[in-house]
Design a protein around this motif. Structure first.
Motif, PDB file in Angstrom:
ATOM      1  N   THR A  56       0.868  -1.199  -0.057  1.00 21.29           N
ATOM      2  CA  THR A  56       0.113   0.032   0.032  1.00 21.29           C
ATOM      3  C   THR A  56       1.120   1.333  -0.017  1.00 21.29           C
ATOM      4  OG1 THR A  56      -1.968  -1.232   0.964  1.00 21.29           O
ATOM      5  CG2 THR A  56      -1.527   1.147   1.182  1.00 21.29           C
ATOM      6  N   GLN A  98      -7.696   0.003  -0.268  1.00 18.24           N
ATOM      7  CA  GLN A  98      -7.927  -1.177   0.342  1.00 18.24           C
ATOM      8  C   GLN A  98      -9.211  -1.211   1.071  1.00 18.24           C
ATOM      9  OE1 GLN A  98      -4.354  -1.962   2.536  1.00 18.24           O
ATOM     10  NE2 GLN A  98      -5.013  -4.104   3.197  1.00 18.24           N
ATOM     11  N   ASP A 178      -5.940  -1.583  -4.836  1.00 17.04           N
ATOM     12  CA  ASP A 178      -5.435  -1.971  -3.671  1.00 17.04           C
ATOM     13  C   ASP A 178      -6.218  -3.117  -3.119  1.00 17.04           C
ATOM     14  OD1 ASP A 178      -3.699  -2.615  -1.443  1.00 17.04           O
ATOM     15  OD2 ASP A 178      -3.734  -0.408  -0.908  1.00 17.04           O
TER      16      ASP A 178
HETATM   17 MG   LIG Z   1      -1.961  -2.974   2.323  1.00 20.29          MG
END
Ligand SMILES: [Mg+2]
Ligand SMILES: Nc1ncnc2c1ncn2[C@@H]1O[C@H](COP(=O)(O)OP(=O)(O)O)[C@@H](O)[C@H]1O
Length: 253
Positions: A56, A98, A178
């Motif tokens: 990330t 995410q 992500d």
């Molecule tokens: Mg991550």
């Protein structure tokens, strides 16, 4: 639909994104440690690695949410690091998060219009065109039925689809996703994979971040593995999977 050029285009193989010796530490945690990486036109690069390996953070550096302490990031040969976040988006890099970041009180349709209006004005895109494009994307992602539902009332998976659709409003050349499959229903994951394949066939390239190795082996044209902020493997997915360092760092956990 969102494509700017078709695959098989003579520009296939051209370097889109390039990270050159990028490092970033948070206190004593070296989140990225001297990472170099290239993404070429025509690729779906899978970025894998254990939790906390820096995936990330790498996306955050590319989208300029974080500034690297060392190294440089280039997109189509142009230096990216140091630009404002919206400048990165305008140059053709889209991303999702995410945990999907949608505007909960705005409807699904309105969510799609936000980047269109804020960036479209600059690019000179007429509102009518933006609305048409938003509806086209809602249909593509099968979200037409919830167009007028506040995004906060959608399921987590639908929010991910909506965020995916929103990223396409700006007609990116490269999309960074992500953990697009994390926490989504298996059927929705299949749909997500179909959308990725279809968009890729239309000329959009991807960096996919996931710790779901079987899925990544199936979808990626190249795999890059991070461990403790370092790139430990980069290449053909099947070959990478068998590398001892990958087995140890990734599969062993
Ligand atoms: Mg991550
Ligand atoms: N904003 C931040 N502040 C402090 N530490 C961070 C921050 N973002 C990430 N980290 C740390 O950097 C490391 C890499 O995190 P991350 O890039 O989120 O990993 P991944 O996405 O691979 O799970 C982790 O140790 C994480 O705790």
């Amino acid at each position: 639909m969102p494509a700017r050029e078709a695959p098989g285009d003579s520009r296939n193989g051209e370097v889109l994104l390039s990270l050159h010796r990028v490092s970033l530490a948070f206190g004593h945690i070296q989140a990225l440690d001297d990472v170099s990486l290239e993404v070429r036109r025509g690729e779906i690069v899978g970025l894998i690695g254990p939790n906390g390996s820096g995936k990330t953070t790498l996306l955050n550096v590319v989208s300029n949410l974080y500034r690297p302490q060392r190294g440089a990031v280039y997109f189509l040969g142009e230096r990216l690091d140091g630009l404002a976040v919206h400048e990165v988006a305008r140059r053709g890099i889209g991303r999702t998060f995410q945990v999907a970041r949608v505007f909960g009180r705005l409807t699904a349709l309105q969510n799609l219009l936000v980047p269109g209006y804020t960036h479209g004005e600059v690019a000179g895109t007429a509102p009518a065109q933006l609305r048409a494009r938003a509806w086209e994307l809602l249909r593509f992602f099968d979200l037409e039925g919830v167009a007028h539902v506040p995004a906060g009332q959608l399921s987590g998976g639908q929010q991910k689809l909506l965020e995916f659709a929103r990223a396409l409003m700006l007609q990116p050349r490269l999309l960074l996703l992500d953990e697009p499959f994390a926490g989504v229903h298996p059927l929705l994951k299949e749909r997500m994979l179909q959308h990725i394949a279809e968009l890729h066939a239309q000329g959009l390239d991807f960096v996919l971040v996931s710790h779901d190795l079987p899925t990544m082996l199936g979808v990626s044209s190249r795999l890059v593995v991070l461990a403790n902020g370092q790139k430990i493997a980069d290449g053909d997915p099947e070959a990478v999977r068998q590398e001892a360092a990958v087995v140890e760092a990734y599969l062993g956990v």
